[in-house]
Design an enzyme around this catalytic site. Sequence first.
Site, short mmCIF file in Angstrom:
data_model
loop_
_atom_site.label_atom_id
_atom_site.label_comp_id
_atom_site.label_asym_id
_atom_site.label_seq_id
_atom_site.Cartn_x
_atom_site.Cartn_y
_atom_site.Cartn_z
CG ASP A 45 -21.62 43.67 25.80
OD1 ASP A 45 -21.65 44.32 26.86
OD2 ASP A 45 -22.58 43.59 25.01
CB SER A 46 -18.06 46.96 29.29
OG SER A 46 -17.63 45.93 30.15
CG ASP A 84 -22.56 41.13 28.88
OD1 ASP A 84 -23.62 40.90 29.49
OD2 ASP A 84 -21.91 42.17 29.04
CE LYS A 112 -24.53 41.81 32.13
NZ LYS A 112 -24.72 42.77 31.02
CD GLU A 114 -26.90 44.91 26.98
OE1 GLU A 114 -27.41 45.70 26.16
OE2 GLU A 114 -25.71 44.97 27.33
CD GLU A 181 -25.56 49.96 32.17
OE1 GLU A 181 -25.57 48.77 31.78
OE2 GLU A 181 -24.74 50.81 31.75
#
Length: 266
Positions: A45-46, A84, A112, A114, A181
């Site tokens: 999602d960057s 993501d 993924k 978070e 990260e």
Amino acid sequence: MPDITLTTLQSLKQSGEKIAMLTCYDATFAQACCQAGVEVLLVGDSLGMVLQGHDSTLPVSLVDMAYHVACVKRGTQGALILADLPFMAYATAEQTLHSAGALMQAGAHMVKLEGAAWLAEPIRLLAERGVPVCAHLGLTPQAVNLLGGYKVQGRQEAQARQMRADAIALEQAGAAMLLLECVPSDLATEITQAVKIPVIGIGAGAGTDGQVLVLHDMLGLSLTGRTAKFVKNFLDGQPNVPAALAAYVRAVKAVAFPTAEHGFSA
Ligand code: KIV
């Protein structure tokens, strides 16, 4: 490249061969990354920051993610596609199943999420239904407003202890991979040795089972003009983008990247 599966990644961890992962958002780069030997393509999602120009990943929608997963899928030959789940797309059990289903149907092989220990529940839910999950710990950009900025996580002993416990709990809940990260290098190494699943790092030192970078960062492109400490420009000294991608894979495999200067201490 032969098809990369969870079993391949598990064998790489066991043999000590490092795993090369890059973010990827379209078919042309997916093809180039596969030809360079990148084993895992992260549709991160960057993309909200590097493609869409937002100042965080929060505005990215599930529709955006599914679109880019489908683009990457068309250019991929062999690599495992990790996608993501975007901000608030896994806040409830129902949303989690819907969002993961949409990305898997668009072409992802793994999703993924978070968070921290609370991810145990969505991970169990997805794993029971055949969806492999990578848990993202440490600096979790979707929580940037709670964290007060993009800061290294796990520097205090209590935080480090919690992260070690979370990693083990999430592995027990069924996580197939971990991503750390911006975590002190020693802590990332300890966590990598404490779990059986592959651990990928970004700003987490050389002791993890593999590395990931944002594609634009490793090609020396920055919208803001700022470059994080853990980034290296692999286009430097290379004639073109395919050569830069191959140089990244070689450096990860040879444990020549990251060096101490790219990591953080406690
Ligand atoms: O979204 C993303 O690109 C990521 C990487 C920073 C690991 O999660």
